[in-house]
Design a protein around this motif. Sequence first.
Motif, PDB file in Angstrom:
ATOM      1  N   ARG A  98       0.917  -1.095  -0.136  1.00 56.84           N
ATOM      2  CA  ARG A  98      -0.034   0.062   0.095  1.00 56.84           C
ATOM      3  C   ARG A  98       0.925   1.175  -0.119  1.00 56.84           C
ATOM      4  NH1 ARG A  98      -4.017   0.433   3.607  1.00 56.84           N
ATOM      5  NH2 ARG A  98      -3.864  -1.431   4.698  1.00 56.84           N
ATOM      6  N   LEU A  99       0.425   2.342  -0.551  1.00 55.29           N
ATOM      7  CA  LEU A  99       1.258   3.689  -0.514  1.00 55.29           C
ATOM      8  C   LEU A  99       1.245   4.222   0.803  1.00 55.29           C
ATOM      9  CD1 LEU A  99       0.152   5.429  -3.748  1.00 55.29           C
ATOM     10  CD2 LEU A  99       2.169   4.165  -3.238  1.00 55.29           C
ATOM     11  N   GLY A 100       2.279   4.754   1.476  1.00 55.79           N
ATOM     12  CA  GLY A 100       2.271   5.171   2.706  1.00 55.79           C
ATOM     13  C   GLY A 100       1.840   6.807   2.496  1.00 55.79           C
ATOM     14  N   MET A 101       0.753   7.060   2.528  1.00 53.68           N
ATOM     15  CA  MET A 101       0.198   8.270   2.348  1.00 53.68           C
ATOM     16  C   MET A 101       0.236   9.229   3.383  1.00 53.68           C
ATOM     17  SD  MET A 101      -3.079   7.196  -0.265  1.00 53.68           S
ATOM     18  CE  MET A 101      -3.315   8.787  -1.110  1.00 53.68           C
ATOM     19  N   GLY A 102       0.247   8.985   4.633  1.00 59.83           N
ATOM     20  CA  GLY A 102       0.577   9.731   5.619  1.00 59.83           C
ATOM     21  C   GLY A 102       1.795  10.288   5.653  1.00 59.83           C
ATOM     22  N   LEU A 103       2.693   9.782   5.285  1.00 61.78           N
ATOM     23  CA  LEU A 103       4.055  10.190   5.366  1.00 61.78           C
ATOM     24  C   LEU A 103       4.347  11.744   4.621  1.00 61.78           C
ATOM     25  CD1 LEU A 103       6.971  10.302   6.670  1.00 61.78           C
ATOM     26  CD2 LEU A 103       7.645   8.592   4.711  1.00 61.78           C
ATOM     27  N   PRO A 104       4.110  11.768   3.305  1.00 63.52           N
ATOM     28  CA  PRO A 104       4.012  13.069   2.511  1.00 63.52           C
ATOM     29  C   PRO A 104       3.034  14.160   3.477  1.00 63.52           C
ATOM     30  CG  PRO A 104       2.865  11.600   1.397  1.00 63.52           C
ATOM     31  CD  PRO A 104       3.570  10.623   2.324  1.00 63.52           C
ATOM     32  N   TRP A 154       9.030   9.613  13.756  1.00 63.52           N
ATOM     33  CA  TRP A 154       9.564   8.139  14.021  1.00 63.52           C
ATOM     34  C   TRP A 154       8.260   7.287  13.962  1.00 63.52           C
ATOM     35  CZ3 TRP A 154      13.585   5.499  12.473  1.00 63.52           C
ATOM     36  CH2 TRP A 154      13.643   4.177  13.220  1.00 63.52           C
ATOM     37  N   HIS A 155       7.056   7.621  14.433  1.00 62.14           N
ATOM     38  CA  HIS A 155       5.942   6.737  14.544  1.00 62.14           C
ATOM     39  C   HIS A 155       5.311   6.997  13.054  1.00 62.14           C
ATOM     40  CE1 HIS A 155       1.699   5.641  15.572  1.00 62.14           C
ATOM     41  NE2 HIS A 155       1.273   6.908  14.809  1.00 62.14           N
ATOM     42  N   GLU A 156       5.490   8.030  12.338  1.00 64.92           N
ATOM     43  CA  GLU A 156       4.761   7.972  11.002  1.00 64.92           C
ATOM     44  C   GLU A 156       5.511   7.027   9.903  1.00 64.92           C
ATOM     45  OE1 GLU A 156       2.038   8.408   8.555  1.00 64.92           O
ATOM     46  OE2 GLU A 156       1.954   9.966  10.358  1.00 64.92           O
ATOM     47  N   LEU A 157       6.913   6.975  10.073  1.00 61.44           N
ATOM     48  CA  LEU A 157       7.861   6.353   9.272  1.00 61.44           C
ATOM     49  C   LEU A 157       7.748   4.727   9.582  1.00 61.44           C
ATOM     50  CD1 LEU A 157      11.225   8.078   9.942  1.00 61.44           C
ATOM     51  CD2 LEU A 157      10.043   7.995   7.362  1.00 61.44           C
ATOM     52  N   ASN A 158       7.095   4.346  10.742  1.00 58.32           N
ATOM     53  CA  ASN A 158       6.928   3.081  11.034  1.00 58.32           C
ATOM     54  C   ASN A 158       5.337   2.363  11.141  1.00 58.32           C
ATOM     55  OD1 ASN A 158       9.960   1.755  11.556  1.00 58.32           O
ATOM     56  ND2 ASN A 158      10.023   4.062  12.417  1.00 58.32           N
ATOM     57  N   GLN A 159       4.687   3.419  10.738  1.00 61.62           N
ATOM     58  CA  GLN A 159       3.228   3.082  11.046  1.00 61.62           C
ATOM     59  C   GLN A 159       2.996   1.994  10.029  1.00 61.62           C
ATOM     60  OE1 GLN A 159      -0.719   5.611  12.289  1.00 61.62           O
ATOM     61  NE2 GLN A 159       0.383   6.417  10.525  1.00 61.62           N
ATOM     62  N   ARG A 160       2.703   0.890  10.287  1.00 63.11           N
ATOM     63  CA  ARG A 160       2.329  -0.345   9.445  1.00 63.11           C
ATOM     64  C   ARG A 160       1.091  -1.114  10.031  1.00 63.11           C
ATOM     65  NH1 ARG A 160       6.436   1.835   7.936  1.00 63.11           N
ATOM     66  NH2 ARG A 160       8.189   0.725   7.190  1.00 63.11           N
ATOM     67  N   ARG A 161       0.496  -1.746   9.218  1.00 63.80           N
ATOM     68  CA  ARG A 161      -0.659  -2.859   9.533  1.00 63.80           C
ATOM     69  C   ARG A 161       0.389  -4.058   9.595  1.00 63.80           C
ATOM     70  NH1 ARG A 161      -4.820  -1.513  11.753  1.00 63.80           N
ATOM     71  NH2 ARG A 161      -6.073  -0.126  10.569  1.00 63.80           N
ATOM     72  N   PRO A 162      -0.032  -4.979  10.725  1.00 66.99           N
ATOM     73  CA  PRO A 162       0.896  -5.948  10.791  1.00 66.99           C
ATOM     74  C   PRO A 162       1.073  -6.864   9.425  1.00 66.99           C
ATOM     75  CG  PRO A 162      -0.740  -5.806  12.662  1.00 66.99           C
ATOM     76  CD  PRO A 162      -1.087  -4.861  11.691  1.00 66.99           C
ATOM     77  N   GLY A 201      11.008   4.547   5.895  1.00 62.13           N
ATOM     78  CA  GLY A 201       9.562   4.562   5.831  1.00 62.13           C
ATOM     79  C   GLY A 201       8.618   3.635   5.071  1.00 62.13           C
ATOM     80  N   GLY A 202       9.281   2.488   4.559  1.00 63.00           N
ATOM     81  CA  GLY A 202       8.863   1.424   4.102  1.00 63.00           C
ATOM     82  C   GLY A 202       9.542   0.405   3.544  1.00 63.00           C
ATOM     83  N   GLU A 203       8.781  -0.517   2.916  1.00 62.48           N
ATOM     84  CA  GLU A 203       9.756  -1.654   2.240  1.00 62.48           C
ATOM     85  C   GLU A 203       9.906  -1.520   0.656  1.00 62.48           C
ATOM     86  OE1 GLU A 203       8.161  -2.706   5.854  1.00 62.48           O
ATOM     87  OE2 GLU A 203       6.970  -2.049   4.221  1.00 62.48           O
ATOM     88  N   GLY A 204       9.566  -0.190   0.081  1.00 58.59           N
ATOM     89  CA  GLY A 204       9.822  -0.059  -1.200  1.00 58.59           C
ATOM     90  C   GLY A 204       9.820   1.894  -1.085  1.00 58.59           C
ATOM     91  N   TYR A 205      10.131   2.315  -2.194  1.00 56.07           N
ATOM     92  CA  TYR A 205      10.154   3.482  -2.338  1.00 56.07           C
ATOM     93  C   TYR A 205       9.918   4.273  -3.657  1.00 56.07           C
ATOM     94  CZ  TYR A 205      12.762   8.060  -2.054  1.00 56.07           C
ATOM     95  OH  TYR A 205      12.870   9.548  -1.992  1.00 56.07           O
ATOM     96  N   LEU A 206       9.385   5.451  -3.668  1.00 58.52           N
ATOM     97  CA  LEU A 206       8.627   5.948  -4.901  1.00 58.52           C
ATOM     98  C   LEU A 206       9.100   7.583  -4.884  1.00 58.52           C
ATOM     99  CD1 LEU A 206       5.375   5.975  -6.530  1.00 58.52           C
ATOM    100  CD2 LEU A 206       6.019   8.084  -5.494  1.00 58.52           C
ATOM    101  N   ASN A 207       9.698   7.841  -5.860  1.00 55.40           N
ATOM    102  CA  ASN A 207       9.653   9.299  -6.422  1.00 55.40           C
ATOM    103  C   ASN A 207       9.200   9.951  -7.576  1.00 55.40           C
ATOM    104  OD1 ASN A 207      11.540  11.888  -6.428  1.00 55.40           O
ATOM    105  ND2 ASN A 207      12.502  10.728  -8.080  1.00 55.40           N
ATOM    106  N   PHE A 208       8.712  10.967  -7.732  1.00 56.93           N
ATOM    107  CA  PHE A 208       8.128  11.483  -8.866  1.00 56.93           C
ATOM    108  C   PHE A 208       9.156  12.332  -9.587  1.00 56.93           C
ATOM    109  CE2 PHE A 208       5.818  15.107 -11.233  1.00 56.93           C
ATOM    110  CZ  PHE A 208       5.247  14.086 -12.150  1.00 56.93           C
ATOM    111  N   MET A 209       9.026  12.002 -10.946  1.00 60.31           N
ATOM    112  CA  MET A 209      10.299  12.491 -11.954  1.00 60.31           C
ATOM    113  C   MET A 209      10.443  13.977 -11.629  1.00 60.31           C
ATOM    114  SD  MET A 209       8.320  12.751 -15.571  1.00 60.31           S
ATOM    115  CE  MET A 209       6.817  14.025 -15.893  1.00 60.31           C
ATOM    116  N   GLY A 210      11.861  14.213 -11.537  1.00 63.41           N
ATOM    117  CA  GLY A 210      12.407  15.601 -11.488  1.00 63.41           C
ATOM    118  C   GLY A 210      12.449  15.967  -9.635  1.00 63.41           C
TER     119      GLY A 210
END
Length: 663
Positions: free
Chosen positions: A405-411, A432-440, A501-510
């Motif tokens: 799922r996208l970690g939409m709370g972090l941005p 730190w809470h926001e970075l590690n907030q996950r569903r089990p 912040g997660g188990e994957g990472y996303l960046n928008f071009m530029g």
Amino acid sequence: MTKTENLITMDPFLFPYEDWLDCYMDHYRKTKAWILENNRDLSSFACGHLYYGFHETGDGWVYREWAPNAREISLIGDFNQWDRTKHVLRRISGENWELFVPDSGGLPHGSRVKIQVSDGRSRFDRIPLYCRRAVQNTRTYDFDGQIWNPRESFPWTDGNFHFDNQRAPFIYECHIGMSGENEGVSSFSQFTESVLPKIKKLGYTTVQIMAVMEHPYYASFGYQVTNFFAVSSRFGTPEDLKNLVNTAHSMGIAVIMDIVHSHASGNVLEGPACFDGTEDQFFHAGPRGHHPAWGTKLFNYGKPQVIHFLLSNLKFWLEEYHFDGFRFDGVSSMIYRDHALDRTFTGYRDYFSRNTDVEALTYLRLAADLCREVKPGCLLIAEEVSGMPGMALDREHGGIGFDYRLGMGLPDFWIKTIQEKRDEEWNLGLLWHELNQRRPGEKVIAYAESHDQALVGDKTIMFRLAGQEMYWHMDLASRSPVIDRAMALHKMIRLISCSAGGEGYLNFMGNEFGHPDWIDFPREGNSWSYRYACRKWSLADNPELRYQYLRRFDEEMIRLMQDGDILNYPSELLIHDESAKILVFRKGPFLFFFNFHVSSGYTAHIPLGRPGQYRTVLHTDWNIFGGTNINLHEDLPSHGGRDGTFLFPRLGSRSAGVYQEWG
């Protein structure tokens, strides 16, 4: 143990809602059995694109359409001089229509076509639902369907490409039209030639393409789809898109697409809206079929024909264009009857009520099942903000079946912090809470910002940090404390978001190089300008500007994360000092040391529990990233006593270092 019990075992707080979970799962099982009937599996069911639409035979063409409310349908186009009487379809069942067009009056490649539908009260024109291409009429500005049947099939060469979805994905989010330097609409071919090499050099493993499906309103960012089986013609031909995917695969890069099954454009001239004259052919009737915020039409996921249409659409994109997966858009809007508008999800009961659309949840489960059947190992990401339990868990654990799922709370956290807090007030505990907030058990794609955070009315992180100073003081000769702060925090924000912040990472071009300005597509409000609908790649290529440092840092960050397989290690917090603004955490053999203080350095005594040696492998203040520290990969001898406590070099304010255990 049942699959629902597996989910509850992973998250015991779900126990009071076991009956709801069983209800959701039972609905999925019954729906799957119902729609399959005589089909072996979902893949053999999801073949609408192989039956409906235009199909060449040995002696002509067969065209079929599903239009239950129609009383008469005729095919019109330039192939028959738009004559509405020559090619009339015949009803072959209660809801299906068919036409055979012999070679003598065949459908040449490139022919423009529409259908005229009569519902017994009126006649109206529509574009065939399964058209592989739709093009704009330069005279009337509406769209025509187009027969797309090139003489030679595309020469795929990606047979040996393998996408390993067990490794952390590093995703480069792209919009083809705005990917060019010049103001205007860029193309698939230009992207393939100019942007793919940049992505390869940066080290991203996956390209996520927005706005692939045809959408007449360019400023919708591709989220108001009309023609679900057609590639957006403003970017090029189907072969151009296939070449993009094929080329990316040759570079070892996977390609996923934004799939929009949460809603559809309300345009009746182009898409499925009122296709046969009724509003409920594909969508809910009345207010339930209308999205109050987006002005779009909402699918009825309880109808087998709608499930058939949407699942066939998924299979089509996977097989015809060799996509490696999907990012499902607007999932929260799908799974709640109020579309999660203006709601804060504060407890588990928010997920289990009559507000939850069980039919939408079932469709998402079926979609995940189908994608696994058609392309095992494909990547599935849910844009889901509410935190619905099980969204990113496999079926064996009672989940819905997505990988991430996208970690939409972090941005959102970063925007709120930068906008509302002075640097001295940043709350690292909340971070730190926001970075590690996950569903089990669920995995997250982390990001500091995506296209959403840069749309007009908003700002990129770099623009929020630097403001108009970006226009005047990003050259090497300038001395600006505003720019120095912005660059330091930009690197730190991206490093901590990516690493923790997660188990994957996303960046928008530029955004990796701090692209200035916002994103704004041509519209009446900006006099139809493309000024903010392009990417200024030359800023990062200019050796006299500081953008190069941000891009180089991003490249080295991604390389380190991949080479060290860092995102597959759990995060262990070692030091949290709120007054000193320090966070130190460990991921496997790597230590991450962040000093967010505005002026004070910090020397850390870190209890690691065992002796050893460490090497600096990344530092935000290295001069190759625009900083002041020239030391690269310095080895740090063990200063630890028997308890394994290490004394690390003093870390300057607004800087971060990554240290790897070695030797």
